[in-house]
Design an enzyme around this catalytic site. Structure first.
Site, PDB file in Angstrom:
ATOM      1  N   ALA A  80     -40.726-120.378  30.912  1.00  0.00           N
ATOM      2  CA  ALA A  80     -41.880-119.531  31.242  1.00  0.00           C
ATOM      3  C   ALA A  80     -41.439-118.139  31.648  1.00  0.00           C
ATOM      4  O   ALA A  80     -40.458-117.969  32.365  1.00  0.00           O
ATOM      5  CB  ALA A  80     -42.661-120.176  32.376  1.00  0.00           C
ATOM      6  N   TYR A 144     -36.995-105.757  31.540  1.00  0.00           N
ATOM      7  CA  TYR A 144     -36.965-107.178  31.161  1.00  0.00           C
ATOM      8  C   TYR A 144     -35.581-107.769  31.467  1.00  0.00           C
ATOM      9  O   TYR A 144     -35.464-108.810  32.121  1.00  0.00           O
ATOM     10  CB  TYR A 144     -37.306-107.311  29.669  1.00  0.00           C
ATOM     11  CG  TYR A 144     -36.992-108.662  29.083  1.00  0.00           C
ATOM     12  CD1 TYR A 144     -37.730-109.786  29.437  1.00  0.00           C
ATOM     13  CD2 TYR A 144     -35.934-108.823  28.165  1.00  0.00           C
ATOM     14  CE1 TYR A 144     -37.427-111.031  28.899  1.00  0.00           C
ATOM     15  CE2 TYR A 144     -35.634-110.064  27.629  1.00  0.00           C
ATOM     16  CZ  TYR A 144     -36.381-111.164  28.000  1.00  0.00           C
ATOM     17  OH  TYR A 144     -36.082-112.395  27.478  1.00  0.00           O
TER      18      TYR A 144
END
Ligand SMILES: NC(=O)c1ccc[n+]([C@@H]2O[C@H](COP(=O)([O-])OP(=O)(O)OC[C@H]3O[C@@H](n4cnc5c(N)ncnc54)[C@H](O)[C@@H]3O)[C@@H](O)[C@H]2O)c1
Length: 332
Positions: A80, A144
């Site tokens: 996730a 990220y």
């Protein structure tokens, strides 16, 4: 945990997404008992393999699942998270929250001595013009990557706190679909190179650009290491074998093909498969992009006995076959 001679119970968190659903299918094939926990923020019900339990709704988020629910599992696969580099540069808070703070929340309620396989990324490295091994400097150039590296660090701390055993798999570029073309990649918006190329070839995307042709690479376009999603799924199963047999409580492994292709080379391979040329434009480089990302995969080969089975042609052929059969992805 005594896991020898018992059917392992696996929880795939984020298992309705691209890599998670392929891994869940591979785990079922290998005899695991598999459940998926997913908030369906980017995943799809249609991607969930038959034979998996599905936890969603009130308990389907990393922050809403309960410790009672987690106590039923031996091994946790953590897929996730948010994955869009460009979005991470525009909204860093979202990426810290989704990829790091929610992970801490989850680890807080995880049982002691759990086994974890974490989906890390090549984005944790400082980009270099040579294949990256696990010891290379970690200096992410986008938010990220910063959050994936922070997540690895959080996992290392919780290893000590909760006596966890953790493997971080640092994926390079996942791509491809199953060999029958019935399951594949379905992100919205699609930002990855190969699925976007397929959707453009099918006329679903109206424009297609390569971001930058002035990078310090062989032909000026970025060089990437594409790994077939079935090979990636196989690496997760091997990671569990490794966790069961090791005393090492925290380790990281690259998972790539070990081969670097420039985006122009990929385009040429794809045009050969299509048997026609595509009209492609070149646009400005994206914020946070890296010129060269190729894996040194000697560690995972020698320690886990894993190696990639599928090359770039199979990646492109299976991806195209999936998009041709299911142009709307799982939303048909
Ligand atoms: N796709 C790649 O090429 C690639 C490369 C390197 C690393 N990774 C990592 O692999 C992982 C999976 O990537 P993917 O391409 O399958 O992405 P994906 O978006 O297809 O899958 C992520 C899944 O997680 C679910 N999810 C997100 N936040 C959640 C939460 N808080 N609680 C419960 N479920 C949640 C989504 O609904 C989705 O099903 C990510 O962590 C990503 O950083 C992917």
């Amino acid at each position: 945990m005594n896991v020898k001679n018992k059917k392992l119970r696996a929880l795939c968190v984020g298992g309705a997404g691209y890599i998670g659903s392929f891994t869940a299918r591979e785990l079922l094939n290998k005899g695991f008992q598999v459940a998926i926990l997913d908030n369906l923020s980017t995943g799809h019900r249609g991607a969930i393999p038959n034979g998996c339990d599905f936890i969603w709704g009130d308990y389907g988020d990393l922050t809403s699942v309960t410790s009672d629910l987690l106590s039923g599992f031996d091994v946790f696969f953590l897929f996730a998270g948010k994955i869009n580099v460009e979005e991470s540069m525009k909204n860093p808070w979202l990426y810290w929250n989704e990829n790091v703070f929610k992970l801490i929340n989850f680890l807080e309620i995880l049982p002691q001595k759990a086994f974890i396989v974490y989906s890390s990324s090549a984005a944790v490295y400082e980009p270099q013009n040579f294949p990256l091994n696990e010891e290379c400097d970690k200096k992410p150039v986008n938010v990220y990557g910063v959050t994936k590296l922070a997540a690895e660090d959080v996992l290392l701390r919780y290893c000590e706190l909760k006596e966890l055993r953790v493997v971080c798999l640092r994926y390079f570029n996942a791509a491809g679909a199953d060999l029958e073309g019935t399951h594949g990649e379905d992100h919205h918006p699609e930002t990855h190179f190969i699925p976007s190329l397929c959707l453009y070839a099918l006329g679903i995307l109206k424009d297609f650009s390569i971001y930058g042709d002035n990078w310090p690479t062989k032909d000026g376009t970025c060089v990437r290491d594409f790994i077939h999603v079935l090979d990636l799924a196989d690496a997760h199963v091997k990671a569990v074998d490794y966790l069961v047999g090791t005393d090492n409580n925290f380790s990281c492994f690259n998972v790539g093909s070990g081969c670097g292709y420039s985006l122009l080379e990929i385009l040429k391979c794809f045009q050969k498969i299509l048997n026609r040329e595509l009209n492609i434009s070149i646009s400005n480089p994206r914020d946070g992009d890296m010129p060269y990302l190729v894996a040194d995969i000697s560690k995972i080969k020698s320690v886990m006995g894993w190696q990639p089975r599928f090359g770039i042609d199979t990646i492109l052929e299976t991806a195209f076959s999936w998009h041709k059969k299911f142009p709307n992805g799982y939303r048909c």
